[in-house]
Design a protein around this motif. Structure first.
Motif, PDB file in Angstrom:
ATOM      1  N   GLU A 132       0.844  -1.190   0.000  1.00  0.00           N
ATOM      2  CA  GLU A 132       0.000   0.000   0.000  1.00  0.00           C
ATOM      3  C   GLU A 132       0.881   1.242   0.000  1.00  0.00           C
ATOM      4  OE1 GLU A 132      -2.775  -0.129   3.235  1.00  0.00           O
ATOM      5  OE2 GLU A 132      -3.356  -2.220   2.818  1.00  0.00           O
ATOM      6  N   ILE A 133       0.341   2.355  -0.502  1.00  0.00           N
ATOM      7  CA  ILE A 133       1.129   3.582  -0.532  1.00  0.00           C
ATOM      8  C   ILE A 133       0.990   4.393   0.766  1.00  0.00           C
ATOM      9  CG2 ILE A 133       0.941   3.719  -3.045  1.00  0.00           C
ATOM     10  CD1 ILE A 133      -1.064   6.005  -2.658  1.00  0.00           C
ATOM     11  N   LYS A 134      -0.044   4.134   1.539  1.00  0.00           N
ATOM     12  CA  LYS A 134      -0.241   4.885   2.772  1.00  0.00           C
ATOM     13  C   LYS A 134       0.941   4.686   3.710  1.00  0.00           C
ATOM     14  CE  LYS A 134      -3.532   5.609   6.556  1.00  0.00           C
ATOM     15  NZ  LYS A 134      -4.816   5.192   7.174  1.00  0.00           N
ATOM     16  N   GLY A 135       1.467   5.794   4.220  1.00  0.00           N
ATOM     17  CA  GLY A 135       2.583   5.736   5.143  1.00  0.00           C
ATOM     18  C   GLY A 135       3.942   5.710   4.462  1.00  0.00           C
ATOM     19  N   LYS A 136       3.967   5.560   3.143  1.00  0.00           N
ATOM     20  CA  LYS A 136       5.237   5.554   2.413  1.00  0.00           C
ATOM     21  C   LYS A 136       5.623   6.989   2.074  1.00  0.00           C
ATOM     22  CE  LYS A 136       5.082   1.030   2.271  1.00  0.00           C
ATOM     23  NZ  LYS A 136       3.686   0.765   2.637  1.00  0.00           N
ATOM     24  N   THR A 137       6.879   7.166   1.648  1.00  0.00           N
ATOM     25  CA  THR A 137       7.396   8.498   1.338  1.00  0.00           C
ATOM     26  C   THR A 137       7.477   8.716  -0.163  1.00  0.00           C
ATOM     27  OG1 THR A 137       8.702   8.587   3.378  1.00  0.00           O
ATOM     28  CG2 THR A 137       9.362  10.063   1.595  1.00  0.00           C
ATOM     29  N   LEU A 138       6.846   9.790  -0.604  1.00  0.00           N
ATOM     30  CA  LEU A 138       6.872  10.191  -2.008  1.00  0.00           C
ATOM     31  C   LEU A 138       7.756  11.419  -2.157  1.00  0.00           C
ATOM     32  CD1 LEU A 138       5.797  10.150  -4.974  1.00  0.00           C
ATOM     33  CD2 LEU A 138       3.957  11.673  -4.172  1.00  0.00           C
ATOM     34  N   GLY A 139       8.720  11.350  -3.058  1.00  0.00           N
ATOM     35  CA  GLY A 139       9.554  12.498  -3.386  1.00  0.00           C
ATOM     36  C   GLY A 139       9.070  13.146  -4.662  1.00  0.00           C
ATOM     37  N   LEU A 157      -3.767  11.157   0.592  1.00  0.00           N
ATOM     38  CA  LEU A 157      -3.784   9.690   0.540  1.00  0.00           C
ATOM     39  C   LEU A 157      -2.976   9.052   1.665  1.00  0.00           C
ATOM     40  CD1 LEU A 157      -3.367   9.225  -3.316  1.00  0.00           C
ATOM     41  CD2 LEU A 157      -5.404   8.669  -1.966  1.00  0.00           C
ATOM     42  N   GLY A 158      -2.442   9.892   2.545  1.00  0.00           N
ATOM     43  CA  GLY A 158      -1.736   9.368   3.709  1.00  0.00           C
ATOM     44  C   GLY A 158      -0.256   9.144   3.516  1.00  0.00           C
ATOM     45  N   MET A 159       0.316   9.722   2.485  1.00  0.00           N
ATOM     46  CA  MET A 159       1.748   9.562   2.242  1.00  0.00           C
ATOM     47  C   MET A 159       2.546  10.656   2.938  1.00  0.00           C
ATOM     48  SD  MET A 159       1.950   8.427  -1.786  1.00  0.00           S
ATOM     49  CE  MET A 159       3.469   7.487  -1.548  1.00  0.00           C
ATOM     50  N   ASN A 160       3.780  10.363   3.242  1.00  0.00           N
ATOM     51  CA  ASN A 160       4.731  11.376   3.672  1.00  0.00           C
ATOM     52  C   ASN A 160       5.351  11.953   2.399  1.00  0.00           C
ATOM     53  OD1 ASN A 160       4.408  10.584   6.452  1.00  0.00           O
ATOM     54  ND2 ASN A 160       5.720   8.828   5.991  1.00  0.00           N
ATOM     55  N   VAL A 161       5.302  13.258   2.234  1.00  0.00           N
ATOM     56  CA  VAL A 161       5.704  13.859   0.964  1.00  0.00           C
ATOM     57  C   VAL A 161       6.875  14.813   1.159  1.00  0.00           C
ATOM     58  CG1 VAL A 161       4.948  15.184  -1.043  1.00  0.00           C
ATOM     59  CG2 VAL A 161       3.333  13.671   0.125  1.00  0.00           C
ATOM     60  N   LEU A 162       7.911  14.598   0.359  1.00  0.00           N
ATOM     61  CA  LEU A 162       9.044  15.503   0.280  1.00  0.00           C
ATOM     62  C   LEU A 162       8.970  16.238  -1.049  1.00  0.00           C
ATOM     63  CD1 LEU A 162      11.918  13.053   1.398  1.00  0.00           C
ATOM     64  CD2 LEU A 162      10.481  14.523   2.844  1.00  0.00           C
TER      65      LEU A 162
END
Length: 381
Positions: A132-139, A157-162
């Motif tokens: 799942e993408i939730k909780g993962k980090t998107l750059g 969507l619950g992602m950590n975003v940089l």
């Protein structure tokens, strides 16, 4: 009457904004402006009548910018008009990169006409498991119109975003979710992201940014999305990393022979802006840019000249495209010594500049045209 040449099919939603004093066709003599989407203009003879080109889209790789600038032809694009369409496709790619949806669909097709398809699906689905993408980090590399929409949606969507963009505008910064962490180094993106998405223009500095050296800095199993420009990625380096498992999935909207039919590489056929809404939005913005420039001399969203816009005053409007050199404004105003300058604006962009003057009284256009460094002079009554 203005003559507008269309080099591609342009949405009627845009063309209808031009008005009755515009002759629009895919074959016109002495065009004042060109409306174009994807058609290449590099080998096209640019007529002396041509004042402007509007690209119904963001990229202008199909337009000879240097030649246009030298001839005083203003080139417009439509930044942000297709942003939502691209954002939605990028979000779908996020899911496609995580869950083996495409692979699963293709495998399910092989069970056609098999009476045990339902049972086989239950037995075989484990080979298509993905995170799942939730909780993962998107750059997010590039925080322009599209990058900001992607970043904000990923937060929802619950992602950590940089987010990385050394040139982020004030307006863009205001639109960015406060939950997006703005980093100052690309290495922060490469070293900490589970997913990376590209939203920058293709320049000598950004070409091949997804290459061997930077891939080595990334997490094992990183997933990379390229819906900006194909050459932002070094395909050879990407394919090597995909084969080694360093890159778990590469999804791009830009086809190249070496990328097709490769495991863990998904190529979409340049679908980013392919929605009716996007085509309408781009056409509307392009038509508005052309209309305002031809009728008022105002420039907005030009990729070759600075943005200069001034409310029409009394008298005659004079528009001057010129080199950005010392004493140019003084030379222009001196040439207008016999007239009264009611209002004036001038801005520069690198080697070139644009000046608008509203004047009353008599003046000699030839005197302005004779100034060294002046490229084009227009008079709008």
């Amino acid at each position: 009457m203005y003559n507008i040449l269309t080099l591609n099919k342009i949405s009627k939603a845009g063309l209808s904004r031009l008005g009755d004093n515009y002759n629009v066709a895919d074959s016109v003599e002495n065009p004042d402006a060109v409306l174009v989407r994807s058609a290449s203009m590099h080998d096209m003879e640019l007529p002396s009548s041509l004042l402007a080109i509007a690209r119904a889209g963001a990229g202008v790789n199909n337009i000879p910018l240097d030649k246009c600038t030298e001839q005083g032809i203003v080139v417009f694009n439509t930044p942000g008009a297709n942003a939502n369409a691209v954002k939605e496709l990028v979000l779908s790619a996020l899911f496609l990169s995580s869950r083996k949806i495409v692979e699963g669909i293709e495998w399910a097709k092989t069970l056609k006409d098999n009476a045990d398809a339902a049972k086989l699906v239950e037995k075989g689905k484990s080979q298509f498991v993905g995170p799942e993408i939730k909780g993962k980090t998107l750059g997010v590399i590039g925080l322009g119109a599209i990058g900001i929409l992607v970043a904000n949606a990923a937060v929802s969507l619950g992602m950590n975003v940089l987010g990385y963009d050394p040139f982020i505008s004030v307006d863009a910064a205001w639109g960015l979710s406060p939950k997006v962490k703005h980093v100052v180094s690309l290495n922060d993106i490469f070293e900490n992201s589970d997913y990376i998405t590209l939203h920058v223009p293709l320049t000598p500095e950004t070409k091949g940014v997804i290459g061997k050296e930077n891939i080595a800095k990334m997490k094992d199993g990183v997933r990379i999305l390229n819906f900006a420009r194909g050459d932002l990625a070094d395909n050879e380096a990407v394919l090597t990393a995909v084969a080694d498992g360093k890159i778990a999935k590469y999804i791009t909207d830009f086809a190249a022979p070496e990328l097709l039919d490769v495991e863990n590489v998904i190529v979409t056929p340049h679908l980013g802006a392919s929605t009716p809404e996007s085509e309408d939005n781009c056409a509307k913005m392009a038509a508005d840019e052309i209309k305002d420039y031809l009728e008022n001399g105002n420039i907005k969203n030009s990729v070759t000249l600075p943005a200069v816009s001034m409310v029409r005053g009394t008298g005659t409007r004079i528009c001057v495209i010129h080199k950005n050199v010392p004493n140019m404004i003084s030379a222009v105003t001196t040439a207008l010594a016999g007239a009264n300058i009611e209002n004036m604006q001038s801005k520069s962009r690198k080697e070139y500049a644009y000046t608008i003057l509203d004047v009353t009284g008599d003046f000699d256009v030839a005197a302005i045209e004779a100034i060294d460094g002046v490229i084009k002079v227009r008079v709008i009554k």
